[in-house]
Design a protein around this motif. Sequence first.
Motif, PDB file in Angstrom:
ATOM      1  N   GLN A 114      -5.116  25.698 104.720  1.00  5.51           N
ATOM      2  CA  GLN A 114      -4.643  26.085 106.043  1.00  5.51           C
ATOM      3  C   GLN A 114      -4.142  24.873 106.815  1.00  5.51           C
ATOM      4  OE1 GLN A 114      -7.916  28.101 107.879  1.00  5.51           O
ATOM      5  NE2 GLN A 114      -7.793  29.886 106.543  1.00  5.51           N
ATOM      6  N   LEU A 115      -4.907  23.799 106.763  1.00  4.78           N
ATOM      7  CA  LEU A 115      -4.535  22.578 107.486  1.00  4.78           C
ATOM      8  C   LEU A 115      -3.234  22.000 106.943  1.00  4.78           C
ATOM      9  CD1 LEU A 115      -5.800  20.940 109.788  1.00  4.78           C
ATOM     10  CD2 LEU A 115      -6.849  19.467 108.060  1.00  4.78           C
ATOM     11  N   ALA A 116      -3.115  21.895 105.622  1.00  2.00           N
ATOM     12  CA  ALA A 116      -1.926  21.299 105.018  1.00  2.00           C
ATOM     13  C   ALA A 116      -0.687  22.162 105.231  1.00  2.00           C
ATOM     14  CB  ALA A 116      -2.160  21.078 103.521  1.00  2.00           C
ATOM     15  N   VAL A 117      -0.822  23.487 105.069  1.00  2.00           N
ATOM     16  CA  VAL A 117       0.333  24.370 105.223  1.00  2.00           C
ATOM     17  C   VAL A 117       0.805  24.406 106.676  1.00  2.00           C
ATOM     18  CG1 VAL A 117       1.100  26.764 105.079  1.00  2.00           C
ATOM     19  CG2 VAL A 117      -0.223  25.773 103.204  1.00  2.00           C
ATOM     20  N   VAL A 122       4.854  22.618 110.675  1.00  2.00           N
ATOM     21  CA  VAL A 122       5.206  21.857 111.881  1.00  2.00           C
ATOM     22  C   VAL A 122       6.227  20.776 111.547  1.00  2.00           C
ATOM     23  CG1 VAL A 122       4.307  20.250 113.619  1.00  2.00           C
ATOM     24  CG2 VAL A 122       3.050  22.338 113.082  1.00  2.00           C
ATOM     25  N   VAL A 123       6.044  20.091 110.425  1.00  2.00           N
ATOM     26  CA  VAL A 123       6.987  19.048 110.013  1.00  2.00           C
ATOM     27  C   VAL A 123       8.388  19.627 109.858  1.00  2.00           C
ATOM     28  CG1 VAL A 123       7.615  17.503 108.122  1.00  2.00           C
ATOM     29  CG2 VAL A 123       5.264  17.574 108.930  1.00  2.00           C
ATOM     30  N   LEU A 198      -1.770  15.016 110.986  1.00  2.00           N
ATOM     31  CA  LEU A 198      -1.141  15.090 109.666  1.00  2.00           C
ATOM     32  C   LEU A 198       0.380  15.149 109.743  1.00  2.00           C
ATOM     33  CD1 LEU A 198      -3.376  17.574 107.628  1.00  2.00           C
ATOM     34  CD2 LEU A 198      -2.927  15.189 107.081  1.00  2.00           C
ATOM     35  N   ALA A 199       0.920  15.781 110.781  1.00  2.00           N
ATOM     36  CA  ALA A 199       2.353  16.066 110.829  1.00  2.00           C
ATOM     37  C   ALA A 199       3.174  14.979 111.504  1.00  2.00           C
ATOM     38  CB  ALA A 199       2.590  17.398 111.558  1.00  2.00           C
ATOM     39  N   THR A 200       2.571  14.110 112.294  1.00  2.00           N
ATOM     40  CA  THR A 200       3.350  13.158 113.083  1.00  2.00           C
ATOM     41  C   THR A 200       4.168  12.204 112.220  1.00  2.00           C
ATOM     42  OG1 THR A 200       1.767  13.255 114.916  1.00  2.00           O
ATOM     43  CG2 THR A 200       3.225  11.332 114.815  1.00  2.00           C
ATOM     44  N   GLY A 259       1.618  14.593  99.633  1.00  2.00           N
ATOM     45  CA  GLY A 259       0.973  13.507 100.368  1.00  2.00           C
ATOM     46  C   GLY A 259       0.120  14.009 101.510  1.00  2.00           C
ATOM     47  N   MET A 260       0.545  15.094 102.158  1.00  3.39           N
ATOM     48  CA  MET A 260      -0.222  15.650 103.260  1.00  3.39           C
ATOM     49  C   MET A 260      -1.519  16.275 102.770  1.00  3.39           C
ATOM     50  SD  MET A 260       2.967  17.183 105.399  1.00  3.39           S
ATOM     51  CE  MET A 260       1.999  18.124 106.544  1.00  3.39           C
ATOM     52  N   VAL A 261      -1.483  16.895 101.594  1.00  3.00           N
ATOM     53  CA  VAL A 261      -2.711  17.437 101.018  1.00  3.00           C
ATOM     54  C   VAL A 261      -3.705  16.306 100.762  1.00  3.00           C
ATOM     55  CG1 VAL A 261      -3.710  18.605  99.024  1.00  3.00           C
ATOM     56  CG2 VAL A 261      -1.601  19.459 100.038  1.00  3.00           C
ATOM     57  N   ALA A 262      -3.214  15.179 100.219  1.00  7.32           N
ATOM     58  CA  ALA A 262      -4.092  14.028 100.013  1.00  7.32           C
ATOM     59  C   ALA A 262      -4.531  13.422 101.343  1.00  7.32           C
ATOM     60  CB  ALA A 262      -3.375  12.975  99.164  1.00  7.32           C
ATOM     61  N   GLY A 263      -3.636  13.436 102.344  1.00  4.27           N
ATOM     62  CA  GLY A 263      -3.972  12.883 103.651  1.00  4.27           C
ATOM     63  C   GLY A 263      -5.052  13.649 104.366  1.00  4.27           C
ATOM     64  N   THR A 264      -5.284  14.905 103.963  1.00  2.90           N
ATOM     65  CA  THR A 264      -6.352  15.678 104.591  1.00  2.90           C
ATOM     66  C   THR A 264      -7.724  15.057 104.354  1.00  2.90           C
ATOM     67  OG1 THR A 264      -6.516  17.099 102.621  1.00  2.90           O
ATOM     68  CG2 THR A 264      -5.078  17.856 104.412  1.00  2.90           C
TER      69      THR A 264
END
Length: 326
Positions: A114-117, A122-123, A198-200, A259-264
């Motif tokens: 949910q967080l990554a998607v 947003v990106v 995560l999105a910035t 990368g965002m999934v890993a950044g979580t």
Amino acid sequence: MTTAAVPARLRGGGWPAFAARRLTRFAVSLWALVTAAFLMIHLVPGDPVRAALGMTAPADLVRAKRLELGLDDPLWVQYGHYLRGLVTGEFGTSMASGQPVAQVIGDRLPSTLQLAVLAFAVVVAVAIPLGVTFAVLTRGGRRRGSELAFTSVSAFLAAVPEFLIAVTLVALLAVGLGWFPVAGSDDASAYVLPVAALATGPSAVLARIVRVELLSVLGADFVRTARAKRLPARLVYVRHALPNALTATLTLGGLMLTGMVAGTVLVENVFAWPGLGSTIVQSILQKDYPLVQGIVLVYGVGVLLVNLLVDVVLGLLDPRSAIREA
């Protein structure tokens, strides 16, 4: 080569060869990932069971746990059991909680996804319109001040790590102003700060890429031809320029999603988010190796699947690339 001839050539053999190449690459990468995850517990210095249970654990308990995990069997036997377990969805048992690893992952994975998607959505929603806007405003060397401001701010945001953005957001908006929860995922407002963290950075990077790609496309011959036909500007940008600029953007977007999934992992720990990122850090600290194995495998498979999906979508959007690689 005409546009109509491309799909025909794909149907004639280019696309099957392209798909077979991609699936073979995926299969080899998956096997390497599974093997590396299996070897992880065997590369730990000393006895991993003793390390997990503690140096004061009774010898009988350590021996029983090793027998339960099958660590006294020959390596090739353990590998076979491990592969059979993966096929049946059995990832082993957590040393810390005693729960099946598959159950722990199943409970925590939805929160991470949910967080990554949401962050990826947003990106896309922010970066593409922003990149298009500044490409249109600054094309042909116009508005140097706007170009400088955009490139400077986006470069700065792209360089700041996610965890530093997360800590700053917590200090300013959660602790300082009290607008959002500091931690947890109890309501919709709890998603705002983790998603923003995560999105910035990815939004800044993707907006820069969209701008550069669109500026390049706007100088192409087919865009000049469309302008010469006195087509409306909106039609030139949306129908002719933007689709041709999104190929590189899609490639980068797929890499950003992985990368965002890993950044979580870092962001979840800042916000005490109940996902896989916070779970893997906790399991590493507890030396819960079966759980670490399972989570690493899930992250790795996710990355491979996203890369495969991006390759397939790019092959569909630009069939000539499939022909060239076939």
